[in-house]
Design an enzyme around this catalytic site. Structure first.
Site, PDB file in Angstrom:
ATOM      1  N   HIS A 185      32.807 102.453  -3.285  1.00 29.68           N
ATOM      2  CA  HIS A 185      32.856 103.490  -2.240  1.00 29.68           C
ATOM      3  C   HIS A 185      32.892 102.731  -0.914  1.00 29.68           C
ATOM      4  CE1 HIS A 185      31.936 106.550   0.576  1.00 29.68           C
ATOM      5  NE2 HIS A 185      30.697 106.125   0.795  1.00 29.68           N
ATOM      6  N   GLU A 191      31.954 117.410   0.841  1.00 29.20           N
ATOM      7  CA  GLU A 191      30.735 117.639   1.616  1.00 29.20           C
ATOM      8  C   GLU A 191      31.124 118.213   2.972  1.00 29.20           C
ATOM      9  OE1 GLU A 191      28.830 113.877   2.952  1.00 29.20           O
ATOM     10  OE2 GLU A 191      30.238 112.956   1.572  1.00 29.20           O
ATOM     11  N   CYS A 231      29.042 111.543  -0.968  1.00 30.68           N
ATOM     12  CA  CYS A 231      30.256 110.818  -1.398  1.00 30.68           C
ATOM     13  C   CYS A 231      30.315 110.604  -2.903  1.00 30.68           C
ATOM     14  CB  CYS A 231      30.348 109.477  -0.691  1.00 30.68           C
ATOM     15  SG  CYS A 231      30.482 109.659   1.081  1.00 30.68           S
TER      16      CYS A 231
HETATM   17  P1  HMG Z   1      25.770  99.365  14.202  1.00 37.55           P
HETATM   18  O1  HMG Z   1      24.300  99.311  14.465  1.00 37.55           O
HETATM   19  O2  HMG Z   1      26.630  99.870  15.314  1.00 37.55           O
HETATM   20  O3  HMG Z   1      26.365  97.965  13.818  1.00 37.55           O
HETATM   21  O4  HMG Z   1      25.964 100.307  12.947  1.00 37.55           O
HETATM   22  P2  HMG Z   1      25.636  96.582  13.559  1.00 37.55           P
HETATM   23  O5  HMG Z   1      24.916  96.131  14.772  1.00 37.55           O
HETATM   24  O6  HMG Z   1      24.872  96.651  12.253  1.00 37.55           O
HETATM   25  O7  HMG Z   1      26.936  95.654  13.387  1.00 37.55           O
HETATM   26  C1  HMG Z   1      27.815  95.844  12.348  1.00 37.55           C
HETATM   27  C2  HMG Z   1      28.398  94.494  11.983  1.00 37.55           C
HETATM   28  O8  HMG Z   1      29.247  94.027  13.040  1.00 37.55           O
HETATM   29  C3  HMG Z   1      27.342  93.386  11.819  1.00 37.55           C
HETATM   30  O9  HMG Z   1      27.758  92.576  10.746  1.00 37.55           O
HETATM   31  C4  HMG Z   1      27.456  92.609  13.120  1.00 37.55           C
HETATM   32  O10 HMG Z   1      27.039  91.255  13.015  1.00 37.55           O
HETATM   33  C5  HMG Z   1      28.957  92.688  13.348  1.00 37.55           C
HETATM   34  P3  HMG Z   1      26.854  92.486   9.395  1.00 37.55           P
HETATM   35  O11 HMG Z   1      25.559  91.911   9.823  1.00 37.55           O
HETATM   36  O12 HMG Z   1      26.684  93.918   8.926  1.00 37.55           O
HETATM   37  O13 HMG Z   1      27.632  91.645   8.494  1.00 37.55           O
HETATM   38  N1  HMG Z   1      29.392  92.412  14.731  1.00 37.55           N
HETATM   39  C6  HMG Z   1      30.492  91.728  15.031  1.00 37.55           C
HETATM   40  N2  HMG Z   1      31.408  91.130  14.251  1.00 37.55           N
HETATM   41  C7  HMG Z   1      32.465  90.508  14.881  1.00 37.55           C
HETATM   42  N3  HMG Z   1      32.609  90.474  16.228  1.00 37.55           N
HETATM   43  C8  HMG Z   1      31.706  91.063  17.040  1.00 37.55           C
HETATM   44  C9  HMG Z   1      30.580  91.734  16.439  1.00 37.55           C
HETATM   45  N4  HMG Z   1      29.526  92.416  16.935  1.00 37.55           N
HETATM   46  C10 HMG Z   1      28.791  92.838  15.878  1.00 37.55           C
HETATM   47  N5  HMG Z   1      31.854  91.032  18.355  1.00 37.55           N
HETATM   48  C11 HMG Z   1      26.574 101.320  10.898  1.00 37.55           C
HETATM   49  C12 HMG Z   1      26.745 100.096  11.807  1.00 37.55           C
HETATM   50  C13 HMG Z   1      27.361 101.116   9.649  1.00 37.55           C
HETATM   51  C14 HMG Z   1      25.081 101.466  10.551  1.00 37.55           C
HETATM   52  C15 HMG Z   1      27.062 102.584  11.672  1.00 37.55           C
HETATM   53  O14 HMG Z   1      28.449 102.486  11.896  1.00 37.55           O
HETATM   54  C16 HMG Z   1      26.781 103.883  10.916  1.00 37.55           C
HETATM   55  O15 HMG Z   1      25.713 104.462  11.045  1.00 37.55           O
HETATM   56  N6  HMG Z   1      27.771 104.367  10.100  1.00 37.55           N
HETATM   57  C17 HMG Z   1      27.609 105.577   9.300  1.00 37.55           C
HETATM   58  C18 HMG Z   1      26.741 105.351   8.071  1.00 37.55           C
HETATM   59  C19 HMG Z   1      27.409 104.499   7.013  1.00 37.55           C
HETATM   60  O16 HMG Z   1      28.615 104.340   6.972  1.00 37.55           O
HETATM   61  N7  HMG Z   1      26.587 103.951   6.082  1.00 37.55           N
HETATM   62  C20 HMG Z   1      27.108 103.176   4.977  1.00 37.55           C
HETATM   63  C21 HMG Z   1      26.243 103.259   3.720  1.00 37.55           C
HETATM   64  S1  HMG Z   1      25.848 104.955   3.276  1.00 37.55           S
HETATM   65  C22 HMG Z   1      27.282 105.557   2.517  1.00 37.55           C
HETATM   66  O17 HMG Z   1      28.148 104.802   2.179  1.00 37.55           O
HETATM   67  C23 HMG Z   1      27.393 107.034   2.330  1.00 37.55           C
HETATM   68  C24 HMG Z   1      28.282 107.739   3.343  1.00 37.55           C
HETATM   69  O18 HMG Z   1      29.651 107.507   3.025  1.00 37.55           O
HETATM   70  C25 HMG Z   1      27.963 109.241   3.366  1.00 37.55           C
HETATM   71  C26 HMG Z   1      28.009 110.016   2.069  1.00 37.55           C
HETATM   72  O19 HMG Z   1      27.565 109.595   1.010  1.00 37.55           O
HETATM   73  O20 HMG Z   1      28.439 111.172   2.163  1.00 37.55           O
HETATM   74  C27 HMG Z   1      28.063 107.250   4.760  1.00 37.55           C
END
Ligand code: HMG
Length: 390
Positions: free
Chosen positions: A233, A79, A111
């Site tokens: 994945h 991609e 992906c």
């Molecule tokens: P965010 O809003 O920065 O993070 O985005 P959050 O607030 O959801 O926190 C993440 C986790 O950290 C949470 O745990 C928090 O509690 C924890 P969870 O509730 O998820 O278990 N946390 C802590 N833990 C320990 N110590 C601390 C602490 N503070 C918070 N101090 C997000 C996270 C993944 C949304 C962001 O990084 C993002 O947008 N990433 C890109 C999109 C992505 O990876 N999506 C995954 C699914 S889609 C997919 O897999 C396809 C993809 O590969 C693309 C394709 O297909 O081509 C992305």
């Protein structure tokens, strides 16, 4: 007829940044990145690596002269493609010296692309049992500096050779798949960075997995007890852990312990490389196969593929006798150990150092990149690659 994975190669660039350093630079508690997201290091591609060179480097280490004669189909899943018309597979075909009587195409669905390639290859080999197919899953994940997705970036490629009577894993039928038109993650033609609705993407990944798993169980009568491990994945390692935890209460205590322990093994490479998009599931499989010390031939491995947009698939494979002998574990250990850490400031500089759009001619410093195959520049709007080993 037994059809499946005969060889697996892997490549990731020689630079990485520690996610705890990135967290400090972004005023975020490092625990969020290392525990909450589950990522420790993030591979950073220099300007001399693109999806084509990464893929060629991943395949370069595994192909023999005999393979190059027998491969009659090159499927390049990406991609982060480099051309809207010409397939990346054609460049890789030439760089690797694969015989000319081969088809070479590019496939895309975020992906999920490499999984599409694997299933296309399976059908092709069923019709042409003497064939070998090279499937490449190669990507550079870019969300941008100071974005929510930044810590889930990465770069790398996986190269898979499929054949009859494979050395590593036969693939089972049926598999179960699902499509739904959603905007959880996409990259418009004009942009070199992904657009993402992070929360929606996480929710959709989880609901796709649970829905597909339910249908797969009905179709196959397989249950958790029948799987030695399930690979996911892994856009970041916490994502797979969340998915596994959503279904694991269905199993006995022994099933839960086994699947959780093997998940730990399957996330080790991804945790220190980052999201390599379409290759990520197969990097996780590689991590499981190369790093486990107790999974025997005959074991069934489940594989969950998810590509935003979105398409998902669950399928499985059976490990073959002496599968460990067909792996390139020592090379991958060296590749990962010899990478160089860079500071956040250096990472930001490398991130911004991209070939300007429309630049007709440019020469790139391939001497700074230890990779055997590099993107060396542009001549009259045509991308150039160099193989340093001749
Ligand atoms: P965010 O809003 O920065 O993070 O985005 P959050 O607030 O959801 O926190 C993440 C986790 O950290 C949470 O745990 C928090 O509690 C924890 P969870 O509730 O998820 O278990 N946390 C802590 N833990 C320990 N110590 C601390 C602490 N503070 C918070 N101090 C997000 C996270 C993944 C949304 C962001 O990084 C993002 O947008 N990433 C890109 C999109 C992505 O990876 N999506 C995954 C699914 S889609 C997919 O897999 C396809 C993809 O590969 C693309 C394709 O297909 O081509 C992305």
């Amino acid at each position: 007829m037994n059809i499946g994975i005969d060889k697996i190669g892997f490549y990731t660039p020689h630079l990485y940044v520690e996610t705890k350093e990135l967290a400090v630079a972004r005023n975020i508690d490092p625990g969020k990145f290392t525990v909450g997201i589950g990522q420790e290091k993030m591979s950073v591609p220099p300007i001399t690596q693109d999806a084509v060179s990464l893929a060629a480097n991943a395949a370069h280490e595994i192909l023999t002269e005999e393979d190059k004669q027998q491969i009659d189909f090159v499927i390049f899943a990406t991609e982060s493609g480099i051309d809207h018309s010409k397939a990346g597979a054609v460049y890789v075909h030439e760089l690797l010296g694969i015989n000319s009587n081969a088809r070479s195409i590019e496939v895309k669905e975020a992906c999920y692309g490499a999984t599409a390639g694997i299933q296309i290859a399976k059908g092709h080999i069923a019709l042409n049992p003497d064939s070998k197919v090279l499937i490449l899953g190669s990507d550079i994940a870019r969300y941008g500096l100071n974005t929510g997705g930044e810590v889930t970036q990465g770069a790398g490629a996986v190269a898979i050779v499929m054949s009859t009577d494979p050395s590593i894993m036969t693939l089972e039928s049926p598999s179960t798949y699902q499509t739904e038109d959603i905007m959880d993650f996409w990259r418009p033609i004009f942009s070199d960075k992904a657009f993402v609705d992070g929360k929606q993407s996480v929710d959709k990944y989880l609901s796709f997995f649970q829905d597909i798993w339910k249908v797969h169980k009905q179709k196959t009568e397989l249950e958790l007890k029948d799987f030695e491990a399930i690979c996911f994945h892994l856009p970041y390692t916490k994502m797979g852990q969340k998915a596994l935890k959503a279904v694991i209460p269905e199993g006995t205590e022994a099933d839960q312990e086994r699947l959780l322990a093997n998940f730990e093994t399957s996330k080790q490479y991804n945790k220190i490389v980052g999201n390599i998009y379409t290759g990520s599931l197969y990097l996780s499989l590689l991590s499981l196969l190369e790093l486990n010390t107790n999974i025997e031939a005959g074991a069934r491995i489940g594989l969950f593929s998810y590509g935003s947009g979105a398409v998902g698939e669950f399928f499985s494979g059976i490990l073959q006798p002496n599968y460990k002998d067909a792996l390139h574990t020592a090379q991958h250990e060296t590749l990962l150990a010899e990478r160089k850490e860079i500071s956040v400031a250096e990472y930001e500089e490398v991130f911004e150092d991209i070939v300007p759009a429309g630049e007709p001619t440019i020469e790139l410093p391939v001497e700074n990149d230890p990779a055997p195959i590099c993107f060396s520049g542009v001549k009259d709007h045509m991308r150039q690659y160099v193989r340093k080993d001749g």
